[in-house]
Write an enzyme that holds these catalytic residues in place. Structure first.
Site, short mmCIF file in Angstrom:
data_model
loop_
_atom_site.label_atom_id
_atom_site.label_comp_id
_atom_site.label_asym_id
_atom_site.label_seq_id
_atom_site.Cartn_x
_atom_site.Cartn_y
_atom_site.Cartn_z
N GLY A 15 0.82 -1.20 0.00
CA GLY A 15 0.00 0.00 0.00
C GLY A 15 0.85 1.24 0.00
O GLY A 15 2.06 1.20 0.25
N THR A 16 0.22 2.34 -0.29
CA THR A 16 0.90 3.62 -0.27
C THR A 16 -0.01 4.66 0.37
O THR A 16 -1.23 4.64 0.18
CB THR A 16 1.29 4.06 -1.70
OG1 THR A 16 2.00 5.30 -1.65
CG2 THR A 16 0.06 4.19 -2.59
N GLY A 17 0.59 5.52 1.19
CA GLY A 17 -0.18 6.54 1.90
C GLY A 17 0.34 7.92 1.60
O GLY A 17 1.10 8.13 0.64
N PHE A 19 2.49 9.82 3.20
CA PHE A 19 3.92 10.08 3.34
C PHE A 19 4.78 8.83 3.37
O PHE A 19 6.00 8.91 3.48
CB PHE A 19 4.18 10.93 4.59
CG PHE A 19 4.40 10.14 5.85
CD1 PHE A 19 5.65 10.15 6.47
CD2 PHE A 19 3.39 9.39 6.43
CE1 PHE A 19 5.86 9.42 7.64
CE2 PHE A 19 3.59 8.69 7.59
CZ PHE A 19 4.84 8.70 8.20
N VAL A 22 4.24 0.94 2.08
CA VAL A 22 4.32 -0.29 2.87
C VAL A 22 4.57 -1.45 1.90
O VAL A 22 3.86 -1.60 0.91
CB VAL A 22 3.05 -0.55 3.68
CG1 VAL A 22 3.18 -1.84 4.48
CG2 VAL A 22 2.77 0.62 4.62
N LYS A 40 8.32 7.90 2.00
CA LYS A 40 8.54 8.19 0.58
C LYS A 40 9.69 9.17 0.42
O LYS A 40 9.86 10.08 1.24
CB LYS A 40 7.28 8.79 -0.04
CG LYS A 40 6.10 7.85 -0.16
CD LYS A 40 4.91 8.58 -0.77
CE LYS A 40 3.73 7.67 -0.95
NZ LYS A 40 2.56 8.39 -1.53
N ASP A 129 -7.30 8.39 13.08
CA ASP A 129 -7.47 7.98 11.68
C ASP A 129 -8.12 6.60 11.59
O ASP A 129 -7.63 5.71 10.89
CB ASP A 129 -6.12 7.99 10.96
CG ASP A 129 -6.27 8.09 9.44
OD1 ASP A 129 -7.36 8.48 8.98
OD2 ASP A 129 -5.30 7.78 8.72
#
Length: 379
Positions: A15-17, A19, A22, A40, A129
């Site tokens: 996954g990517t968020g 900042f 993963v 990142k 969150d």
């Protein structure tokens, strides 16, 4: 490289968020599959490095069955990046997990989430969150465990100000958009929105927007929801006024027990202290401080210190001391290699463990290059 590829073999992106990214990786030392979270490159700055370190240290200090477990933190010198590893959850979306589940399974999941929230709230921590993507699910033999993930936006309740606005917009509580006081009920509201979305989707109730407002649902829509008892709980979780919501996770669980005639507890029976709580590190502070000094001294920087021997009877705190030392060393920028031995172990046990970590790609040519005595340590 953004993390230690000598130790961790990248398998795929999980996954990517905002900042961080993963990855699913394999720890070459143990063969275990882990999730690895790294900042990142375009978001690499001092603020985000501290943010990731704080997240790791929080999860390292809070041990609970329904919180994701973290292992190691690392610093990659060539890219100046920080990363940490945690347990791998094959499923990471609560909504998809519960979409076809029975109502009992939905309630089982909520109870586990309430246990996690009660635990962090009792430690003065607000997650900020709560959303479907921040829950991991580990399934085994027909059972499942919910893991609360991603504490990147967490904040101690004592540090919250009326100007503190953070979270994912569609799950954020109304008081975040005003100057009203805010507390742990922010997380309960977000949990209510998560379950409201699940109920509406399961019952094929279409929404014009991804932003769900319970008060805009008409009576026909509400009556068409099959899980009426769960809807009653959700309707109170998502009250706009915090004072109209449940006061805490315990009171939510009280309603669950009443409506579903269950006997769940926030802390399950059994050896709860051993299973869910990490005791404070006490009794070995002098030894820990001494070892910390070594990491900032000129001796270890120039490799003039050979080794430090830690010994003692079983149960005196050696393992916990070394855990604290390992985390401190990793935060300081060192790569840590661990090996264990006992009085009944073989003579080459420690050397074999260390060399297998330093040389994870061992092959038969090692014997040819370094001799058969050396090669026997790997056999």
């Amino acid at each position: 490289m953004s993390f230690d590829h000598h130790r961790y073999r990248e398998i795929r992106v999980l996954g990517t968020g905002g900042f961080s990214n993963v990855y699913l990786v394999e720890d070459r030392y143990t063969g275990q599959q882990l999730a690895l979270k790294v900042i990142k490159s375009i978001k690499l700055n001092r603020k985000n490095i501290i943010r990731l370190q704080d997240e790791f240290l929080l999860l390292h200090s809070l041990k609970h069955q329904n919180l994701v477990r973290v292992y190691d933190i690392g610093f990659q010198s060539d890219t100046q990046s920080v990363y940490y590893t945690m347990e791998y959850c094959r499923r990471t979306n609560l909504m998809s997990f519960l979409m076809e589940a029975t109502e009992q399974r939905m309630v089982d999941a909520m109870v586990q989430i309430l246990r996690a929230l009660n635990f962090i709230h009792s430690h003065d921590i607000i997650h900020f969150d709560i959303k479907p993507e921040n829950f991991g699910i580990i399934e085994q033999d027909g059972n499942f465990v919910i893991k609360l993930l991603d504490f990147g936006l967490f904040m101690p309740k004592s540090q919250i100000r009326t100007s503190s606005v953070r979270g994912t917009l569609q799950y954020m509580a109304p008081e975040l958009f005003s100057k009203a006081p805010r507390d742990h009920r922010l997380d309960l509201y977000s949990l209510g929105v998560v379950y409201l979305k699940i109920l509406l989707t399961r019952n094929h109730i279409k929404q014009d927007s991804k932003y769900v407002d319970f008060e805009k649902l008409n009576s026909q829509q509400l009556k068409s929801i099959r899980e009426q008892a769960l809807l009653a709980i959700v309707s109170r979780l998502v009250k706009r006024n915090p004072d109209d919501r449940y006061r805490n996770a315990y009171h939510v669980l009280e309603d669950i027990r009443t409506l579903y005639k269950r006997s769940d507890k926030l802390v399950p029976t059994g050896d709860a202290t051993r299973m869910f709580f990490e005791p404070r590190f006490v009794g070995r502070n002098n030894e820990l401080n001494y070892l910390k000094v070594l990491f900032v001294s000129s001796n270890i920087q120039t490799f003039q210190t050979s080794f430090v021997l830690i010994r003692g009877e079983s149960g005196v705190g050696k393992t916990r001391l070394m855990q604290e030392v390992r985390i401190y060393a990793q935060l300081t920028g060192y790569k840590v290699r661990e090996a264990w031995c006992t009085t009944t172990g073989d003579n080459f046990g420690v050397a074999r463990q260390l060399f297998s970590q330093l040389m994870p790609t061992y092959d038969e040519s090692v014997g040819e290059r370094y001799g058969e005595d050396f090669a026997r340590m790997f056999q």
